[in-house]
Scaffold this motif. Sequence first.
Motif, mmCIF file in Angstrom:
data_model
loop_
_atom_site.group_PDB
_atom_site.id
_atom_site.type_symbol
_atom_site.label_atom_id
_atom_site.label_comp_id
_atom_site.label_asym_id
_atom_site.label_seq_id
_atom_site.Cartn_x
_atom_site.Cartn_y
_atom_site.Cartn_z
ATOM 1 N N ASP A 192 0.757 -1.069 0.071
ATOM 2 C CA ASP A 192 0.061 -0.023 -0.077
ATOM 3 C C ASP A 192 0.708 1.179 0.003
ATOM 4 N N ASP A 193 1.907 1.024 0.625
ATOM 5 C CA ASP A 193 2.957 2.356 0.691
ATOM 6 C C ASP A 193 4.350 1.728 1.104
ATOM 7 N N ILE A 194 5.136 2.703 0.264
ATOM 8 C CA ILE A 194 6.729 2.173 0.870
ATOM 9 C C ILE A 194 7.493 3.322 0.872
ATOM 10 N N SER A 195 8.633 3.325 1.758
ATOM 11 C CA SER A 195 9.496 4.081 1.970
ATOM 12 C C SER A 195 10.933 3.714 2.092
ATOM 13 N N GLN A 196 11.724 4.012 1.441
ATOM 14 C CA GLN A 196 13.416 3.432 1.667
ATOM 15 C C GLN A 196 14.312 4.455 1.845
ATOM 16 N N THR A 197 15.468 4.218 2.556
ATOM 17 C CA THR A 197 16.407 5.116 2.647
ATOM 18 C C THR A 197 17.815 4.300 2.630
ATOM 19 N N ILE A 198 18.785 4.743 1.857
ATOM 20 C CA ILE A 198 20.309 4.228 2.024
ATOM 21 C C ILE A 198 20.963 5.221 2.792
ATOM 22 N N LEU A 199 21.590 4.873 3.986
ATOM 23 C CA LEU A 199 22.561 5.649 4.504
ATOM 24 C C LEU A 199 24.075 5.056 4.422
ATOM 25 N N GLY A 200 24.607 5.536 4.007
ATOM 26 C CA GLY A 200 26.131 5.193 3.580
ATOM 27 C C GLY A 200 25.841 3.625 2.852
ATOM 28 N N ASP A 201 26.185 2.262 3.555
ATOM 29 C CA ASP A 201 25.837 1.232 3.115
ATOM 30 C C ASP A 201 24.913 0.347 3.854
ATOM 31 N N MET A 202 23.981 1.109 4.605
ATOM 32 C CA MET A 202 22.995 0.617 5.210
ATOM 33 C C MET A 202 21.586 0.885 4.271
ATOM 34 N N PHE A 203 20.776 -0.041 4.327
ATOM 35 C CA PHE A 203 19.477 -0.008 3.683
ATOM 36 C C PHE A 203 18.530 -0.146 4.490
ATOM 37 N N SER A 204 17.377 0.652 4.502
ATOM 38 C CA SER A 204 16.188 0.685 5.672
ATOM 39 C C SER A 204 14.904 0.599 4.606
ATOM 40 N N MET A 205 14.251 -0.097 4.639
ATOM 41 C CA MET A 205 12.710 0.075 3.909
ATOM 42 C C MET A 205 11.595 -0.336 4.700
ATOM 43 N N THR A 206 10.655 0.603 4.928
ATOM 44 C CA THR A 206 9.244 0.248 5.695
ATOM 45 C C THR A 206 8.118 0.099 4.581
ATOM 46 N N MET A 207 7.370 -0.786 4.701
ATOM 47 C CA MET A 207 6.291 -0.852 3.872
ATOM 48 C C MET A 207 4.957 -1.016 4.527
ATOM 49 N N MET A 208 3.863 -0.481 4.034
ATOM 50 C CA MET A 208 2.275 -0.966 4.546
ATOM 51 C C MET A 208 1.902 -1.874 3.507
ATOM 52 N N VAL A 209 1.678 -2.978 4.169
ATOM 53 C CA VAL A 209 1.198 -3.980 3.299
ATOM 54 C C VAL A 209 -0.185 -4.753 3.891
ATOM 55 N N THR A 210 -0.771 -5.041 2.923
ATOM 56 C CA THR A 210 -2.368 -5.527 3.353
ATOM 57 C C THR A 210 -2.293 -7.124 3.074
ATOM 58 N N ILE A 211 -2.566 -7.983 3.855
ATOM 59 C CA ILE A 211 -2.442 -9.388 3.559
ATOM 60 C C ILE A 211 -3.845 -9.964 3.411
ATOM 61 N N ASP A 212 -4.041 -10.560 2.273
ATOM 62 C CA ASP A 212 -5.382 -11.502 2.151
ATOM 63 C C ASP A 212 -5.284 -12.894 2.799
ATOM 64 N N GLU A 213 -5.738 -13.071 3.988
ATOM 65 C CA GLU A 213 -5.478 -14.514 4.597
ATOM 66 C C GLU A 213 -6.006 -15.462 3.986
ATOM 67 N N GLY A 214 -6.922 -15.239 3.123
ATOM 68 C CA GLY A 214 -7.476 -16.579 2.312
ATOM 69 C C GLY A 214 -6.420 -16.853 1.272
ATOM 70 N N ALA A 215 -5.506 -15.996 1.071
ATOM 71 C CA ALA A 215 -4.384 -16.428 -0.212
ATOM 72 C C ALA A 215 -3.105 -16.832 0.790
ATOM 73 N N CYS A 216 -2.909 -16.282 1.858
ATOM 74 C CA CYS A 216 -1.591 -16.577 2.610
ATOM 75 C C CYS A 216 -1.848 -16.008 4.034
ATOM 76 N N GLY A 217 -1.842 -16.808 5.147
ATOM 77 C CA GLY A 217 -1.865 -16.300 6.411
ATOM 78 C C GLY A 217 -0.815 -15.685 7.010
ATOM 79 N N PHE A 218 -0.941 -14.960 7.859
ATOM 80 C CA PHE A 218 0.005 -13.852 8.332
ATOM 81 C C PHE A 218 1.277 -14.658 9.037
ATOM 82 N N ASN A 219 1.122 -15.735 9.598
ATOM 83 C CA ASN A 219 2.258 -16.576 10.036
ATOM 84 C C ASN A 219 2.843 -17.316 9.008
#
Length: 90
Positions: free
Chosen positions: A32-59
């Motif tokens: 649904d949304d994504i943000s990523q940052t690279i600081l030096g050689d460190m990668f950081s990404m945050t996503m907002m994700v919607t899971i359809d448990e009918g297709a694949c459960g959270f676990n």
Amino acid sequence: MIQTVLSVLGKDRKGVVATVATTLFEAGANIDDISQTILGDMFSMTMMVTIDEGACGFNELQERLAADAERLNMQITLQRSDVFDFMYKV
């Protein structure tokens, strides 16, 4: 449908976004949304994700992402957004 927060952290390398996005796609999840940052050689990404448990459960999705984390040698965390919001509520 479950709203989640997915975070990725580790040393930057090729294929991180592609790997995670492919896993989510194969699980029937939606980015649904994504943000990523690279600081030096460190990668950081945050996503907002919607899971359809009918297709694949959270676990099950957590297990698939844990396998990605191991292959990429990165930290990948999937949290339900209601739990995430509660943890950071002041």
